[in-house]
Design a protein around this motif. Structure first.
Motif, PDB file in Angstrom:
ATOM      1  N   ALA A  37      -6.670   3.211  19.346  1.00  0.00           N
ATOM      2  CA  ALA A  37      -6.212   4.462  18.747  1.00  0.00           C
ATOM      3  C   ALA A  37      -6.844   4.615  17.375  1.00  0.00           C
ATOM      4  CB  ALA A  37      -4.687   4.457  18.617  1.00  0.00           C
ATOM      5  N   GLY A  38      -7.296   5.811  17.055  1.00  0.00           N
ATOM      6  CA  GLY A  38      -7.818   6.086  15.727  1.00  0.00           C
ATOM      7  C   GLY A  38      -9.226   5.572  15.534  1.00  0.00           C
ATOM      8  N   ALA A  39      -9.721   5.713  14.349  1.00  0.00           N
ATOM      9  CA  ALA A  39     -11.069   5.289  14.020  1.00  0.00           C
ATOM     10  C   ALA A  39     -11.015   4.036  13.180  1.00  0.00           C
ATOM     11  CB  ALA A  39     -11.790   6.394  13.242  1.00  0.00           C
ATOM     12  N   GLY A  40     -11.814   3.042  13.499  1.00  0.00           N
ATOM     13  CA  GLY A  40     -11.825   1.810  12.737  1.00  0.00           C
ATOM     14  C   GLY A  40     -12.313   2.055  11.329  1.00  0.00           C
ATOM     15  N   VAL A  41     -11.619   1.508  10.355  1.00  0.00           N
ATOM     16  CA  VAL A  41     -12.035   1.697   8.966  1.00  0.00           C
ATOM     17  C   VAL A  41     -12.201   0.361   8.251  1.00  0.00           C
ATOM     18  CG1 VAL A  41     -10.945   3.939   8.788  1.00  0.00           C
ATOM     19  CG2 VAL A  41      -9.616   1.935   8.203  1.00  0.00           C
ATOM     20  N   GLY A  42     -12.080  -0.719   8.972  1.00  0.00           N
ATOM     21  CA  GLY A  42     -12.262  -2.014   8.325  1.00  0.00           C
ATOM     22  C   GLY A  42     -12.439  -3.108   9.349  1.00  0.00           C
ATOM     23  N   ARG A  43     -13.040  -4.203   8.950  1.00  0.00           N
ATOM     24  CA  ARG A  43     -13.251  -5.347   9.839  1.00  0.00           C
ATOM     25  C   ARG A  43     -12.761  -6.625   9.170  1.00  0.00           C
ATOM     26  NH1 ARG A  43     -14.290  -3.959  15.089  1.00  0.00           N
ATOM     27  NH2 ARG A  43     -15.524  -2.076  15.133  1.00  0.00           N
TER      28      ARG A  43
ATOM     29  N   ARG B  52      -9.385  -5.227  13.682  1.00  0.00           N
ATOM     30  CA  ARG B  52      -9.588  -3.803  13.413  1.00  0.00           C
ATOM     31  C   ARG B  52      -8.452  -3.276  12.545  1.00  0.00           C
ATOM     32  NH1 ARG B  52      -9.621  -2.419  18.224  1.00  0.00           N
ATOM     33  NH2 ARG B  52     -11.869  -2.287  18.555  1.00  0.00           N
ATOM     34  N   ILE B  53      -8.811  -2.437  11.578  1.00  0.00           N
ATOM     35  CA  ILE B  53      -7.831  -1.675  10.809  1.00  0.00           C
ATOM     36  C   ILE B  53      -8.151  -0.211  11.057  1.00  0.00           C
ATOM     37  CG2 ILE B  53      -6.881  -1.159   8.539  1.00  0.00           C
ATOM     38  CD1 ILE B  53      -7.924  -3.939   7.644  1.00  0.00           C
ATOM     39  N   ALA B  54      -7.211   0.528  11.592  1.00  0.00           N
ATOM     40  CA  ALA B  54      -7.473   1.906  12.003  1.00  0.00           C
ATOM     41  C   ALA B  54      -6.439   2.853  11.408  1.00  0.00           C
ATOM     42  CB  ALA B  54      -7.455   2.018  13.522  1.00  0.00           C
ATOM     43  N   VAL B  55      -6.877   4.067  11.140  1.00  0.00           N
ATOM     44  CA  VAL B  55      -5.983   5.135  10.701  1.00  0.00           C
ATOM     45  C   VAL B  55      -5.589   5.964  11.915  1.00  0.00           C
ATOM     46  CG1 VAL B  55      -5.783   7.218   9.299  1.00  0.00           C
ATOM     47  CG2 VAL B  55      -6.982   5.209   8.398  1.00  0.00           C
ATOM     48  N   ILE B  56      -4.299   6.227  12.051  1.00  0.00           N
ATOM     49  CA  ILE B  56      -3.785   6.957  13.211  1.00  0.00           C
ATOM     50  C   ILE B  56      -2.900   8.102  12.741  1.00  0.00           C
ATOM     51  CG2 ILE B  56      -3.854   4.936  14.725  1.00  0.00           C
ATOM     52  CD1 ILE B  56      -0.789   4.728  14.281  1.00  0.00           C
TER      53      ILE B  56
ATOM     54  N   LEU C  10       0.840  -1.195   0.000  1.00  0.00           N
ATOM     55  CA  LEU C  10       0.000   0.000   0.000  1.00  0.00           C
ATOM     56  C   LEU C  10       0.880   1.251   0.000  1.00  0.00           C
ATOM     57  CD1 LEU C  10      -1.796  -2.355   1.398  1.00  0.00           C
ATOM     58  CD2 LEU C  10      -3.217  -0.465   2.171  1.00  0.00           C
ATOM     59  N   PRO C  11       1.136   1.843  -1.164  1.00  0.00           N
ATOM     60  CA  PRO C  11       2.061   2.991  -1.244  1.00  0.00           C
ATOM     61  C   PRO C  11       1.626   4.193  -0.425  1.00  0.00           C
ATOM     62  CG  PRO C  11       1.523   2.132  -3.428  1.00  0.00           C
ATOM     63  CD  PRO C  11       0.634   1.439  -2.465  1.00  0.00           C
ATOM     64  N   GLU C  12       0.314   4.353  -0.165  1.00  0.00           N
ATOM     65  CA  GLU C  12      -0.154   5.516   0.576  1.00  0.00           C
ATOM     66  C   GLU C  12       0.097   5.388   2.081  1.00  0.00           C
ATOM     67  OE1 GLU C  12      -3.957   2.943   0.312  1.00  0.00           O
ATOM     68  OE2 GLU C  12      -2.022   3.176  -0.696  1.00  0.00           O
ATOM     69  N   VAL C  13       0.537   4.217   2.532  1.00  0.00           N
ATOM     70  CA  VAL C  13       0.826   3.994   3.948  1.00  0.00           C
ATOM     71  C   VAL C  13       2.282   4.373   4.220  1.00  0.00           C
ATOM     72  CG1 VAL C  13       0.948   2.317   5.824  1.00  0.00           C
ATOM     73  CG2 VAL C  13      -0.903   2.168   4.135  1.00  0.00           C
ATOM     74  N   LEU C  14       2.492   5.419   5.015  1.00  0.00           N
ATOM     75  CA  LEU C  14       3.852   5.870   5.345  1.00  0.00           C
ATOM     76  C   LEU C  14       4.497   4.976   6.386  1.00  0.00           C
ATOM     77  CD1 LEU C  14       3.341   9.743   5.557  1.00  0.00           C
ATOM     78  CD2 LEU C  14       4.328   8.425   3.671  1.00  0.00           C
ATOM     79  N   ASP C  15       3.701   4.527   7.345  1.00  0.00           N
ATOM     80  CA  ASP C  15       4.199   3.642   8.385  1.00  0.00           C
ATOM     81  C   ASP C  15       3.005   2.892   8.955  1.00  0.00           C
ATOM     82  OD1 ASP C  15       6.137   2.410   9.874  1.00  0.00           O
ATOM     83  OD2 ASP C  15       6.960   4.251  10.720  1.00  0.00           O
ATOM     84  N   CYS C  16       3.276   1.778   9.590  1.00  0.00           N
ATOM     85  CA  CYS C  16       2.164   1.030  10.190  1.00  0.00           C
ATOM     86  C   CYS C  16       2.659   0.228  11.383  1.00  0.00           C
ATOM     87  CB  CYS C  16       1.488   0.125   9.161  1.00  0.00           C
ATOM     88  SG  CYS C  16       2.442  -1.308   8.677  1.00  0.00           S
ATOM     89  N   THR C  17       1.728  -0.108  12.250  1.00  0.00           N
ATOM     90  CA  THR C  17       2.021  -0.897  13.439  1.00  0.00           C
ATOM     91  C   THR C  17       0.986  -2.004  13.544  1.00  0.00           C
ATOM     92  OG1 THR C  17       2.913   1.035  14.580  1.00  0.00           O
ATOM     93  CG2 THR C  17       2.302  -0.849  15.937  1.00  0.00           C
ATOM     94  N   VAL C  18       1.456  -3.218  13.782  1.00  0.00           N
ATOM     95  CA  VAL C  18       0.577  -4.374  13.927  1.00  0.00           C
ATOM     96  C   VAL C  18       0.735  -4.919  15.337  1.00  0.00           C
ATOM     97  CG1 VAL C  18       0.096  -6.725  13.129  1.00  0.00           C
ATOM     98  CG2 VAL C  18       0.666  -4.932  11.478  1.00  0.00           C
TER      99      VAL C  18
ATOM    100  N   GLN D 115      -0.433  12.470   3.333  1.00  0.00           N
ATOM    101  CA  GLN D 115      -1.388  13.574   3.441  1.00  0.00           C
ATOM    102  C   GLN D 115      -2.469  13.535   2.369  1.00  0.00           C
ATOM    103  OE1 GLN D 115       0.807  17.249   3.540  1.00  0.00           O
ATOM    104  NE2 GLN D 115       1.413  17.006   5.685  1.00  0.00           N
ATOM    105  N   ASP D 116      -2.141  13.019   1.197  1.00  0.00           N
ATOM    106  CA  ASP D 116      -3.125  13.022   0.110  1.00  0.00           C
ATOM    107  C   ASP D 116      -3.982  11.764   0.072  1.00  0.00           C
ATOM    108  OD1 ASP D 116      -1.097  11.338  -0.562  1.00  0.00           O
ATOM    109  OD2 ASP D 116      -0.827  12.064  -2.601  1.00  0.00           O
ATOM    110  N   ALA D 117      -3.832  10.878   1.061  1.00  0.00           N
ATOM    111  CA  ALA D 117      -4.626   9.652   1.098  1.00  0.00           C
ATOM    112  C   ALA D 117      -5.954   9.899   1.808  1.00  0.00           C
ATOM    113  CB  ALA D 117      -3.849   8.543   1.803  1.00  0.00           C
ATOM    114  N   ASP D 118      -6.990   9.183   1.388  1.00  0.00           N
ATOM    115  CA  ASP D 118      -8.326   9.298   1.973  1.00  0.00           C
ATOM    116  C   ASP D 118      -8.404   8.423   3.228  1.00  0.00           C
ATOM    117  OD1 ASP D 118     -10.962   9.440   2.660  1.00  0.00           O
ATOM    118  OD2 ASP D 118     -11.720   8.508   0.818  1.00  0.00           O
ATOM    119  N   PRO D 119      -8.514   9.020   4.422  1.00  0.00           N
ATOM    120  CA  PRO D 119      -8.546   8.205   5.640  1.00  0.00           C
ATOM    121  C   PRO D 119      -9.808   7.352   5.758  1.00  0.00           C
ATOM    122  CG  PRO D 119      -8.965  10.509   6.155  1.00  0.00           C
ATOM    123  CD  PRO D 119      -8.554  10.473   4.711  1.00  0.00           C
ATOM    124  N   ALA D 120     -10.870   7.712   5.035  1.00  0.00           N
ATOM    125  CA  ALA D 120     -12.122   6.974   5.142  1.00  0.00           C
ATOM    126  C   ALA D 120     -12.198   5.790   4.184  1.00  0.00           C
ATOM    127  CB  ALA D 120     -13.296   7.919   4.879  1.00  0.00           C
TER     128      ALA D 120
END
Length: 538
Positions: free
Chosen positions: A532-538, A500-504, A447-455, A474-479
């Motif tokens: 942390a963050g809002a859930g955007v996927g299940r 849960r998949i969340a944007v933080i 996912l190129p729009e993901v700058l960093d992630c934590t699992v 910054q230009d990615a859609d968080p929703a």
């Protein structure tokens, strides 16, 4: 006549506690390079390139002050400060009188710092003005700058180190609480450097920007390496990405040394807008770096290569990755990336020639290629143990190997691949194989729009549940719903456990003093029902 590097390599008395004095004793030019700091050193202004003679004189002043105040052989003196000069000059002076400096990260929480100092059983503490106010019980000797007021003419003779003498205590990142105090001796912390002195000097190592945490073992290694190589080095007190970028543009280093967290920070920036042409080489230690971060860095700078037409400079730099820790005493592995690299997938390469590595099961038996297990490491650079902590010293030894705390496998060619840290994975030798670090690597690559992630993986009601936290550009859609690409990236076994998949945001993940994610704290938050963050996927 032998070169200075060859003389140092052949000197049986040299070690981590006497490099500065030994280099001078072998006739190094006193007008040659010493060290450069980003803050003032006594009467020298910030970024004044101290000559070797000026560096030695400033260390001698501190040595005289220490003797005058009764500090000598085997005294443990903690150093809690922020500025690189305070820490490095104090280290050089304390080892010169035979004391044992204990270097502390300035970001350590006061309560943890107090307990850490208590466990060290120190003779005293050198703390700068900011940090001495945070200590209520520790025996304060002085501020590090005060130690520079000694008279260099009154400095005692250099303490004569035995090869097994303790010369420094550094600490782990503290992902699980109070950091462990890692001891190194005169020999262990110089073993790797002595080997490197027998090899050709790598390109990019003649002018180095040190963006490593200053109180870390890695910085002490770098100080001793550049002194032996007669190279230039600017040491940064702050390793945040904007500061590193500014200093690359201003100081124009050929090599930049840092941790994975710094590369992640640099990768968030638009590097095409910065002048990074001077950089030949990036060197990573600590945790191995992520592929997307490496690819952004090797796309800038330049490197020398040999063609049929001879040696030429081509666009794109080197990135030397591997795996290291305070306990290992130096990177244990190395792999080199360029813009043409395809060998990623958390490949940490092969061990250095001075080291051995293997993959072990829980009984200490060696596992075959392709089978995941515990990383066992053996090298003359390995720490003899943890200061005042024999329980952990022996807990991390198994069948003659030092256990690094990592899960790895090796392929048929002898290359090692990093899967996860032991506390962060669900990976017995039978049953599920759920790896957080490898999952993060796969998500970042997919996912190129993901700058960093934590699992993070937690266990609830007998089930394993995985939370994925994404930091977006910054230009990615968080929703946007990213559940399917994330599940495809991590593979079926991990995907089946995703809760849960969340944007933080960049600051929503707790980190240690060296920038490592505190996954223990995040797991506890999840168990306590905090997300942390809002859930955007299940």
């Amino acid at each position: 006549m032998k070169s200075l590097r060859a003389q140092l390599a052949a000197d049986p008395t040299i070690g981590a506690g006497n490099v500065l004095g030994t280099v001078i004793a072998h006739g190094a030019d006193l007008q040659g390079p010493g060290l450069t700091f980003d803050t003032a050193v006594d009467h020298f202004p910030a970024e004044h390139p101290l000559t070797l003679g000026e560096l030695d004189e400033r260390v001698q002043a501190r040595t005289a002050w220490l003797r005058e105040h009764g500090i000598g052989r085997r005294d443990v003196v903690a150093i809690w400060a922020t500025e690189a000069a305070d820490i490095v000059l104090s280290f050089l002076a304390l080892t010169r009188v035979g004391a044992i400096p204990a270097l502390m990260n300035g970001k350590m929480a006061p309560a943890i710092a107090e307990e850490y100092i208590r466990r060290l059983r120190v003779t005293g503490v050198l703390a700068d003005a900011e940090h001495r106010e945070k200590l209520s019980e520790a025996p304060i000797l002085a501020e590090p700058k005060d130690v520079g007021t000694g008279d260099p003419a009154e400095a005692p003779e250099h303490y004569r180190h035995h090869q097994d003498d303790p010369v420094v205590i550094t600490h782990t990142s503290g992902t699980t609480g109070v950091p462990k105090a890692v001891l190194h001796t005169h020999t262990t912390l110089y073993a790797a450097l002595k080997h490197l002195l027998t090899m050709p000097q790598a390109q990019g190592t003649d002018r180095i920007l040190n963006a490593l945490p200053i109180p870390h073992t890695a910085t002490i290694l770098m100080v001793n390496q550049v002194l032996g190589n007669r190279a230039e080095m600017l040491l940064l007190s702050s390793q945040d990405a904007p500061n590193v970028l500014r200093q690359i543009e201003r100081w124009k280093p050929r090599g930049v040394y840092g941790f994975a967290v710094t590369w992640a920070g640099l990768a968030r920036e638009d590097l095409s807008r910065h002048d990074l042409a001077s950089v030949r080489m990036w060197f990573n230690t600590g945790d191995c770096a992520h592929e997307p971060h490496i690819r952004k860095l090797v796309a800038v700078g330049s490197r020398e290569t040999v063609t049929r037409q001879g040696r030429t400079t081509v666009p794109g730099s080197h990135f030397i990755d591997g795996l290291g820790s305070s306990e290992m005493g130096h990177n244990g592995f190395h792999v080199t990336h360029t813009i043409d690299s395809q060998h990623y997938g958390r490949c940490i390469g092969k061990p250095y020639q001075f080291a051995e590595a293997t993959v072990l099961d829980s009984r200490g038996e060696e596992l075959p290629a392709g089978k995941p297990g515990l990383l066992g490491f053996r090298s003359p650079s390995v720490s003899p143990g943890y200061w005042n902590d024999s329980v952990n010293t022996y807990r991390f030894r198994l069948n003659g190997w030092f256990l690094t705390g990592d899960l790895v496998y090796r392929d048929e060619t002898g290359h090692f691949f990093h899967l996860d840290r032991v506390p962060d994975a669900v990976a017995g030798f039978e049953g599920p194989q759920l790896y957080t670090s490898m999952s993060e690597e796969r998500i970042l690559a997919a996912l190129p729009e993901v700058l960093d992630c934590t699992v993070i993986i937690v266990q609830e009601d007998g089930r394993f549940l995985t939370d994925v936290l994404l930091e977006l550009s910054q230009d990615a859609d968080p929703a946007a719903d990213r559940s399917e690409p994330v599940r495809r990236a991590v593979g079926e076994e991990v995907a089946a456990t995703i809760r849960r998949i969340a944007v933080i945001g960049e600051d929503d993940v707790p980190v240690t003093v060296t920038g490592k994610v505190r996954k223990v704290a995040l797991r506890q938050e999840r168990l306590d029902g905090v997300a942390a963050g809002a859930g955007v996927g299940r």
